[in-house]
Enzyme design. Structure first.
Site, PDB file in Angstrom:
ATOM      1  N   GLY A 142     -25.700   1.589   3.158  1.00  0.00           N
ATOM      2  CA  GLY A 142     -25.129   2.173   2.238  1.00  0.00           C
ATOM      3  C   GLY A 142     -25.228   1.821   0.745  1.00  0.00           C
ATOM      4  N   VAL A 143     -25.886   2.556   0.136  1.00  0.00           N
ATOM      5  CA  VAL A 143     -26.240   2.283  -1.341  1.00  0.00           C
ATOM      6  C   VAL A 143     -25.541   3.099  -2.407  1.00  0.00           C
ATOM      7  CG1 VAL A 143     -28.300   0.853  -1.078  1.00  0.00           C
ATOM      8  CG2 VAL A 143     -28.582   3.135  -1.106  1.00  0.00           C
ATOM      9  N   GLY A 144     -24.217   3.403  -2.231  1.00  0.00           N
ATOM     10  CA  GLY A 144     -23.227   3.621  -3.137  1.00  0.00           C
ATOM     11  C   GLY A 144     -22.953   2.865  -4.399  1.00  0.00           C
ATOM     12  N   ASN A 145     -21.614   2.962  -4.619  1.00  0.00           N
ATOM     13  CA  ASN A 145     -21.222   2.388  -5.801  1.00  0.00           C
ATOM     14  C   ASN A 145     -21.498   0.819  -5.777  1.00  0.00           C
ATOM     15  OD1 ASN A 145     -20.453   4.361  -7.358  1.00  0.00           O
ATOM     16  ND2 ASN A 145     -18.432   4.462  -6.016  1.00  0.00           N
ATOM     17  N   VAL A 146     -21.093   0.317  -4.680  1.00  0.00           N
ATOM     18  CA  VAL A 146     -21.262  -1.227  -4.558  1.00  0.00           C
ATOM     19  C   VAL A 146     -22.697  -1.585  -3.935  1.00  0.00           C
ATOM     20  CG1 VAL A 146     -20.421  -3.167  -3.212  1.00  0.00           C
ATOM     21  CG2 VAL A 146     -18.889  -1.445  -3.799  1.00  0.00           C
ATOM     22  N   LYS A 192       0.707  -1.142  -0.110  1.00  0.00           N
ATOM     23  CA  LYS A 192       0.006   0.012  -0.004  1.00  0.00           C
ATOM     24  C   LYS A 192       0.890   1.305  -0.164  1.00  0.00           C
ATOM     25  CE  LYS A 192      -4.435   0.787   0.276  1.00  0.00           C
ATOM     26  NZ  LYS A 192      -5.574   0.240  -0.146  1.00  0.00           N
TER      27      LYS A 192
END
Ligand code: NAD
Length: 349
Positions: A185-189, A80
């Protein structure tokens, strides 16, 4: 500041402090383990309060990538990088190129990808100075149309497959018809996952701090909207965290009514002991870095230009890995996260 005795050091192979006077770059690249292959991991740009905080973050995240890549059977190690700075004010093309040069000097031991604070445009700049970068190859869908480099759809697919495996194991059901799922959470994923669950006949309860995102799920999928704080209390079969980390903790675990926790969020357990707390409550937990590996699988095989159908098969294998973890955990009477760690260690040691 401690390094070899740092509490997150955990046998890192190499930690590189990178500086470029002209652009002002201050960055750290951490390579945890390369036994399975070059260390792939995102580059995070963040205005860390101190250099010590940046070091702790990069060491913790780099180790996590070793486990994630190993459990997904990828030919990759874990690494990372962090750039100390505010991506809104401090990011310049010269600074990003200087970061690329630092990656280049490692000769391919570390492969950089986007993370919070960096994006596809930054990776393209890095690609001008080093080939050791991922997430910039042009991609095509099954019909041969160009598609974005966004790994979220594959992360969502892996999470969906993981939920199916957990439902099969815990509820003894092959079908998701009528299975109740609460998504945080209903974002991108989360929104891709919601669509797949809906198409499979699941019933959905959703929350998000973004009201428009929730409304979209209500309108498009007939989901029930839930207040953010109430998501833990829903009478559902599956709780799918797809927003934040540390949401499985002393306050939330006693409230859960779901018998399965399976979602895409990173670092879901606030502390290691919470894996055991879930087990004691009879809740089957799909370890986060196992179920959310679809994105990194996609990024890995994009580099080798592998056929998309084959990539999907590899993502779908997340279900098999989870079944193995669930079986072992039951036999050994151990929390699933501890069993996943042992399995990953077997694969990278
Ligand atoms: P995102 O930012 O697109 O979506 C997150 C959603 O959560 C947003 O809509 C946001 O408004 C919502 N949210 C934030 N705080 C909330 C709260 N307190 N309560 C309810 N909702 C809240 O991010 P994403 O790409 O969809 O990723 C979701 C999670 O999955 C993150 O934890 C991420 O680290 C993890 N993850 C993502 C990927 C990927 O490919 N995108 C891969 C592995 C892991």
């Amino acid at each position: 500041m401690k390094l070899f005795t740092h509490h997150e050091f955990d046998h890192h192979e190499q930690v590189v402090f990178c500086h470029d006077k002209a652009s002002g770059l201050k960055a750290i690249i951490a390579i945890h383990n390369t036994h399975r292959g070059p260390a792939l991991g995102g580059c995070r740009m963040y205005p860390y309060a101190s250099e010590a905080e940046a070091l702790t973050d990069v060491l913790r995240l780099s180790r996590g990538m070793t486990y994630k890549s190993a459990i997904a059977n990828l030919p990759l190690g874990g690494g990372k990088s962090v750039i100390i700075g505010d991506p809104r004010h401090d990011k310049t093309a010269a600074l990003i190129r200087a970061m690329g040069q630092a990656v280049e000097r490692l000769g391919g031991r570390y492969i950089v990808a986007e993370d919070s604070g960096t994006g596809v445009a930054d990776m393209q700049l890095i690609g001008e100075v080093t080939p050791h970068v991922s997430g910039i190859a042009e991609k095509f869908d099954a019909e041969g149309n160009p598609r974005s480099g966004d790994p979220s759809p594959m992360t969502a697919r892996g999470t969906y497959v993981g939920i199916r495996a957990a439902v099969r194991h815990r509820l003894g059901r092959e079908s998701l018809e009528g299975v109740r799922v609460a998504i945080q959470g209903v974002g991108n994923v989360g929104r891709h996952l919601a669509k797949q669950l809906h198409d499979a006949g699941a019933r959905l309860w959703v929350c998000d701090i973004n009201c428009a995102a929730v409304q979209r799920m209500v309108d498009e999928l007939g989901a029930s909207a839930v207040a953010n704080e109430a998501i833990y209390d829903q009478e559902v079969d599956v709780f799918a965290p797809c927003a934040l980390g540390a949401i499985l903790n002393d306050q939330t675990i006693p409230r859960l009514r779901a018998c399965i926790v399976a979602g895409s969020a990173n670092n879901q357990l606030a502390e290691k002991q919470h894996g055991l707390a879930l087990m004691k409550r009879g809740i089957l937990y799909a370890p986060d870095y196992v179920i959310n590996a679809g994105g990194v699988i996609d990024v890995c095989y994009e580099r080798s230009a592998e056929d998309r159908g084959r990539i999907v098969q590899r993502v779908d294998a997340i279900g098999d890995t989870l079944e193995e973890i669930f079986d072992r955990a039951e036999r050994q009477r151990q929390p699933t996260d501890a069993v996943a760690d042992r399995l990953a260690e077997e694969r990278f040691s």
